[in-house]
Design a protein around this motif. Structure first.
Motif, short mmCIF file in Angstrom:
data_model
loop_
_atom_site.label_atom_id
_atom_site.label_comp_id
_atom_site.label_asym_id
_atom_site.label_seq_id
_atom_site.Cartn_x
_atom_site.Cartn_y
_atom_site.Cartn_z
N PHE A 1 0.84 -1.01 -0.10
CA PHE A 1 -0.02 -0.11 0.15
C PHE A 1 0.92 1.24 -0.13
O PHE A 1 0.69 2.28 -0.73
CB PHE A 1 -1.04 -0.12 1.22
CG PHE A 1 -1.91 -1.08 1.36
CD1 PHE A 1 -3.05 -1.13 0.40
CD2 PHE A 1 -1.78 -2.32 1.65
CE1 PHE A 1 -3.86 -1.96 0.42
CE2 PHE A 1 -2.59 -3.31 1.99
CZ PHE A 1 -3.80 -3.28 0.83
N GLY A 2 1.99 1.19 0.83
CA GLY A 2 2.94 2.35 0.69
C GLY A 2 3.64 2.46 -0.79
O GLY A 2 3.87 3.52 -1.28
N ARG A 3 3.89 1.30 -1.21
CA ARG A 3 4.17 1.23 -2.59
C ARG A 3 3.52 1.94 -3.66
O ARG A 3 3.91 2.70 -4.50
CB ARG A 3 4.56 0.03 -3.18
CG ARG A 3 5.47 -0.18 -4.46
CD ARG A 3 5.55 -1.69 -4.86
NE ARG A 3 6.66 -1.71 -5.85
CZ ARG A 3 6.94 -2.92 -6.61
NH1 ARG A 3 6.37 -4.18 -6.24
NH2 ARG A 3 7.91 -2.94 -7.60
N LYS A 4 2.10 1.57 -3.29
CA LYS A 4 1.01 2.30 -4.29
C LYS A 4 1.33 3.70 -4.20
O LYS A 4 1.15 4.28 -5.16
CB LYS A 4 -0.21 1.77 -4.00
CG LYS A 4 -1.50 2.33 -4.78
CD LYS A 4 -2.82 1.60 -4.43
CE LYS A 4 -3.16 2.01 -3.10
NZ LYS A 4 -4.74 1.67 -2.59
N VAL A 5 1.24 4.18 -3.19
CA VAL A 5 1.28 5.76 -2.79
C VAL A 5 2.69 6.17 -3.47
O VAL A 5 2.69 7.28 -4.13
CB VAL A 5 1.37 6.17 -1.30
CG1 VAL A 5 1.61 7.65 -1.14
CG2 VAL A 5 -0.04 5.78 -0.79
N LYS A 6 3.88 5.73 -3.30
CA LYS A 6 5.03 6.03 -3.84
C LYS A 6 4.77 5.97 -5.54
O LYS A 6 5.57 7.15 -6.07
CB LYS A 6 6.22 5.11 -3.50
CG LYS A 6 6.62 5.55 -2.09
CD LYS A 6 7.79 4.82 -1.54
CE LYS A 6 7.27 3.31 -1.12
NZ LYS A 6 8.51 2.65 -0.33
N ILE A 7 4.48 5.22 -6.21
CA ILE A 7 4.28 5.17 -7.55
C ILE A 7 3.36 6.18 -8.01
O ILE A 7 3.48 6.86 -8.99
CB ILE A 7 3.80 3.53 -7.73
CG1 ILE A 7 5.01 2.54 -7.68
CG2 ILE A 7 3.45 3.77 -9.54
CD1 ILE A 7 4.50 1.26 -7.89
N ALA A 8 2.30 6.24 -7.23
CA ALA A 8 1.31 7.48 -7.64
C ALA A 8 1.95 8.98 -7.64
O ALA A 8 1.73 9.54 -8.30
CB ALA A 8 0.10 7.39 -6.59
N ALA A 9 2.63 8.86 -6.43
CA ALA A 9 3.38 10.15 -6.29
C ALA A 9 4.39 10.46 -7.49
O ALA A 9 4.21 11.61 -8.09
CB ALA A 9 4.12 10.18 -4.84
N SER A 10 5.05 9.55 -8.22
CA SER A 10 6.00 9.51 -9.13
C SER A 10 5.18 10.06 -10.36
O SER A 10 5.65 10.96 -11.12
CB SER A 10 6.85 8.34 -9.06
OG SER A 10 7.47 8.36 -10.08
N LEU A 11 4.32 9.09 -10.73
CA LEU A 11 3.55 9.61 -11.82
C LEU A 11 2.79 11.08 -11.87
O LEU A 11 2.71 11.55 -12.83
CB LEU A 11 2.31 8.37 -12.02
CG LEU A 11 2.76 7.02 -12.45
CD1 LEU A 11 1.54 6.00 -12.50
CD2 LEU A 11 3.41 7.02 -13.59
#
Length: 201
Positions: A12-22
């Motif tokens: 779930f943290g990874r989801k946030v980090k990828i979203a932030a990058s995009l």
């Protein structure tokens, strides 16, 4: 500066980090490790549930869980970036819910092995959670495995769910779901943050 309380293995943290990058927001977010098992960790004050991820805003307020955080980040980026308009928004949210369910069920299987003695494992409980993952993957293979030109939050969540199955379940899903394997390869090629956020097994 925003602070993201998470851990390297959290899907779930990874989801946030990828979203932030995009969304072009990674430079505005500091990643701060959290230990949810430590009663002295401030995550329990920031999120009364003691769960990650939690996003700490500049005014000290906290947002949780990942679904709320990614929507807030999309808002910061101007809106409508990873949440499409109209009916497509609900389709994206539904896909996110399915992928989050995969992650939840996989986590519960991991926790069963981690926090219960082996002779106390409950096979019916593990089978129940494994069934959720299998049915969700069956659906995703049939309906969500065609690459699309524009990525949304549901795609991010699905990639993180598959990545978590690679990390914690040995990638066994890959033998059964060839379309999802190809879909994830396409996602990884298009989203550098996926590889950057990968935790070594």
């Amino acid at each position: 500066m925003l602070s993201l309380r998470t851990s390297p293995a959290s899907p779930f943290g990874r989801k946030v980090k990828i979203a932030a990058s995009l969304l072009g927001l990674s430079d505005r977010i500091e990643i701060v490790s959290a230990d949810t098992g430590n009663p002295d960790d401030s995550i329990r004050q920031q999120n009364p549930l003691g769960k990650i991820p939690a996003l700490i805003l500049e005014n000290g307020e906290a947002l949780y869980d990942s679904r709320v955080i990614v929507e807030y980040l999309d808002h910061l980026a101007g809106g409508g970036k990873i949440f499409p308009p109209g009916w497509d928004r609900f389709a994206a949210l539904r896909q996110q819910a399915l992928a989050d369910g995969i992650m939840d069920a996989a986590l519960l299987q991991v926790y069963e092995g981690r926090f219960r003695a082996e002779d106390k494992h409950e096979p019916k409980w593990i089978e129940l959670q494994a069934g959720k993952v299998q049915r969700a993957l069956d659906y995703a293979e049939a309906h969500l495995s065609t690459p699309v030109s524009t990525l949304h939050v549901g795609h991010i969540a699905l990639a993180c769910a598959l990545g978590y199955l690679d990390l914690r379940m040995g990638g066994k899903w890959r033998d059964t779901y060839p379309k999802l394997v190809a879909w994830l390869s396409d996602f990884e090629a298009r989203v550098p943050a996926f590889a950057k956020t990968k935790m070594p097994a």
